[in-house]
Design an enzyme around this catalytic site. Structure first.
Site, PDB file in Angstrom:
ATOM      1  N   GLU A 126      -9.367   5.835  -3.186  1.00 31.71           N
ATOM      2  CA  GLU A 126      -8.996   4.878  -4.063  1.00 31.71           C
ATOM      3  C   GLU A 126      -8.272   3.737  -3.178  1.00 31.71           C
ATOM      4  O   GLU A 126      -7.508   4.017  -2.629  1.00 31.71           O
ATOM      5  CB  GLU A 126      -7.834   5.035  -5.134  1.00 31.71           C
ATOM      6  CG  GLU A 126      -7.554   4.206  -6.052  1.00 31.71           C
ATOM      7  CD  GLU A 126      -6.677   4.831  -7.253  1.00 31.71           C
ATOM      8  OE1 GLU A 126      -6.644   5.903  -7.683  1.00 31.71           O
ATOM      9  OE2 GLU A 126      -5.563   4.144  -7.215  1.00 31.71           O
ATOM     10  N   ASP A 129       2.845  -1.704  -9.423  1.00 32.04           N
ATOM     11  CA  ASP A 129       3.303  -1.114  -8.355  1.00 32.04           C
ATOM     12  C   ASP A 129       4.803  -1.076  -7.754  1.00 32.04           C
ATOM     13  O   ASP A 129       5.611  -2.014  -8.012  1.00 32.04           O
ATOM     14  CB  ASP A 129       2.558  -1.456  -7.031  1.00 32.04           C
ATOM     15  CG  ASP A 129       1.015  -1.326  -7.242  1.00 32.04           C
ATOM     16  OD1 ASP A 129       0.804   0.203  -7.110  1.00 32.04           O
ATOM     17  OD2 ASP A 129       0.122  -1.739  -7.304  1.00 32.04           O
TER      18      ASP A 129
END
Lengths: 400, 259
Positions: B45, B56
């Protein structure tokens, strides 16, 4: 847009024209969806309305006066009124929204409140209603803003809120908003996020606009009494995210004779590289879950705006404002730091009112309206200047 | 058979490693991809850095800032990825990032270039499902790109079933409430129940568990409940002070999945 469509109401998915929506990660979907499916029903409940009205009257101090600023009227050759949101409890319009949202949060069964703040006004307004309701409150604030807005940090702490530093990115309002959203992701069940402006994912822009709409609702009644007609010729308000402007415009949006003037911060000048004039410098993109105009580089990285006023240096504007500007329903004017400071001095000495630096941007636009002697101009005096005293002290040479 | 389907059909306990393109240095992207795969990573990824990565935690925020300061952007990334399939011929590769940079690049052009360099799928966490179905699905399909959807403990069964019908890759099971790198796991029992509840749905897509998985024990625990797991922040942390990032990445993978 057809004649029967109101500018007030976004589509079911939260769009104003091409702007709006809810671009949130799956982690936030249930929270936002819970709010979206319930806010209108809850706000329509008679008990909610009664409690809100009572708090707005007895706690916030509404209705706020509509004051005719006669000396400035004479100077600018038109009839100028101030909508005195600076007289609201905590010193700005921000509390109209937080009072409404805390009542909403309680009905949603939430037991913890989070908020973001830039200049600290929304943080103070949130900490205030949390103290009132006995709910724990965490306010995210950029580390840079914590340094430059010390009095508001102290007020929040005094009110029992925890002020958390946003250390990421540019450490200002944009990053404080990111941190608040991350907190909400980590606390999806018990927490309500009180956003302070008409920004963020749907339904926030509509929710906040509805709660601030009391400003223009009162204006209409007060104008009728003072001028014989509910409709002014101009309504002027400053725009960072755009909550006070949304409130001041709301009940005039569908009255085409009323010119709506949104005043942005030009910082050192629109094209100086140090500006927050999003309507000029922004392009469509996604910020904080909303598709709107925002300041970004060619690769879609969000850039840091600048304004001397911590309440206007947001890199986007609410989707409602992006739409109103695009279709020509509102007009944007950009005002530099120096012109805003000159307006602070002028309003202080000619009307005996020390305005917030954000508000001063709206006042600085008075000379650019082209308003005539028969025109009625309402400036939304969104906040008082006490919080900006330190900035004013540093710029005393420009003020006296 | 496409690379993603082939990986799930031929392997068990798949390790999907996330790293940020352009981190720790601008030109680490392809060397890291190769080192990770050679050491045993089953899926890659590759993060497209964004200034405001809402989903995040601090570690990936930090690597994104560094990557952007290093000069990473989508044109640079696609230029680098021209070397992707020479470096990792068979491994499924996903691009993970936020919608705004993709919008500014142009969705169609983004998909065209991604497909051209051999990318298999996309993870765009802030692309809402309704928007995907209305405006993006067709373009993704046209270029053979598979969308990966996230599921959280709060996602309703109805919505999970809907995502399962739409997905042609795998479902990304977010381990608990929180951002990448550190979910706040209230208790192991609740998490266990969540994983078991998802397993009992008998979904047609394989599942990978991610967020807060950072070591061998965590990986193995995740593999008890799903086809594998995704590790990102822990890998980024390992690369933070590495003098030889690819070698460190390989060491990290071998620590999770000994040969």
């Amino acid at each position: 847009m057809t004649a029967t469509t109101s500018y007030q109401q976004p589509t079911e998915r939260g769009y104003y024209g091409q702007f709006g929506g809810a671009f949130v990660p799956e982690m936030l979907y249930p929270n936002v969806e819970e709010l979206r499916t319930q806010y209108l029903d809850i706000m329509a409940e008679p008990e909610f309305q009664a409690e809100l009205k009572q708090l707005l009257r007895d706690y916030v101090g509404r209705p706020t006066p509509l004051f005719e600023a006669k000396r400035l009227s004479e100077k600018y050759g038109t009839r100028i009124f101030f909508k005195r949101e600076d007289l609201c409890h905590t010193g700005a319009h921000k509390i109209n929204n937080t009072v409404g949202q805390i009542l909403l949060a309680k009905r949603l069964g939430k037991t913890r409140i989070i908020a973001e703040t830039g200049a600290g006004q929304h943080g103070v307004a949130t900490a205030t209603v949390c103290a009132l309701m006995g709910l724990p409150c965490v306010v995210y604030m950029g580390a840079v803003d914590i340094e430059r807005q010390a009095p508001n940090v102290a007020r929040m702490r005094l009110l029992g809120a925890e002020v958390r530093r946003a250390e990421s990115g540019s450490q200002t309002l944009k990053d404080a908003t990111n941190e608040a959203i991350r907190d909400w992701i980590a606390n999806p069940v018990d927490t309500h996020y009180i956003i302070g402006s008409v920004v963020g994912p749907h339904p926030y822009p509509d929710l906040v606009a509805r709660l601030q709409a009391i400003i223009s609702e009162e204006m209409r009644a007060q104008l009728l009494e003072k001028t014989g007609t509910e409709l002014p010729d101009f309504v002027v308000a400053c725009v960072g995210g755009g909550s006070n402007a949304a409130g001041a415009f709301y009940h005039f949006l569908d009255e085409p004779s009323v010119r709506l003037i949104a005043v942005e911060a030009a910082g050192h000048g629109i094209h100086s590289g140090h500006s927050a004039a999003t309507s000029v410098l922004g392009t469509p993109g996604i910020i904080h879950g909303s598709k709107t105009l925002l300041m970004q580089d060619e690769h879609g990285q969000i850039t840091e705006p600048y304004s001397l006023s911590a309440g206007l240096d947001y890199p986007g504007i609410g989707p409602l404002h992006a739409h109103l500007g695009e279709v020509g329903r509102s007009e944007f004017i950009a005002i530099t730091d120096d012109d805003a400071l000159a307006a602070v001095a002028e309003c202080s000495r000619m009307e005996g009112i020390i305005p917030a630096l954000e508000t001063a941007h709206a006042l600085a636009a008075l000379g650019q309206l082209g308003a005539g002697p028969d025109d009625v101009v309402v400036v939304n005096l969104s906040g008082r200047g006490d919080k900006d005293l330190e900035t004013y002290l540093k710029n005393m040479d420009k003020l006296v | 058979m496409d690379r993603i389907k082939h990986a799930f059909a031929s392997k068990t306990n798949l390790l999907n490693t996330y790293f940020t393109a352009g981190y720790p240095s601008l030109h680490d992207t392809i060397p890291l991809a190769k080192a990770l795969v050679d050491a045993g990573a089953d899926i890659l990824e590759i993060g497209m850095p964004f200034s405001d990565p809402l989903a995040d935690g601090p570690v990936i925020q930090g690597s994104s800032s560094v990557a952007l300061a290093n000069g990473m952007n989508l044109p640079v990334l696609f230029e680098q990825l021209k070397g992707l399939r020479a470096a990792v011929p068979e491994t499924p590769v996903l691009l993970m990032g936020y919608l705004n940079p993709v919008m500014q690049f142009g969705v169609e052009e983004f998909c065209r270039q991604a497909a051209e360099v051999g990318v298999d799928g996309l993870i765009l966490p802030d692309l809402p499902l309704a928007e995907y179905e209305e405006f993006y699905q067709e373009t993704f399909k046209k270029y053979g790109l598979k969308a990966v959807f996230l599921i959280t403990p709060q996602t309703s069964e109805e919505r999970i079933r809907h995502l399962d019908r739409l997905s042609e890759a795998f479902l990304y099971l977010v381990s608990g409430p929180g951002t990448t790198g550190g979910t706040t796991l209230p208790d192991a029992v609740a998490q266990q129940q969540y994983f078991e509840r998802i397993a009992a749905l008998k979904l047609r897509n394989p599942r990978l568990i991610g967020f807060g998985i950072g070591d061998k024990a965590g990986f193995e625990r995740a593999c008890e409940h799903a086809e594998g797991a995704i590790i990102g922040s822990a890998l980024i942390r390992a690369l933070e002070d590495a003098t030889d990032a690819p070698a460190e990445a390989a060491r990290f993978v071998r620590g999770i999945k000994p040969a």
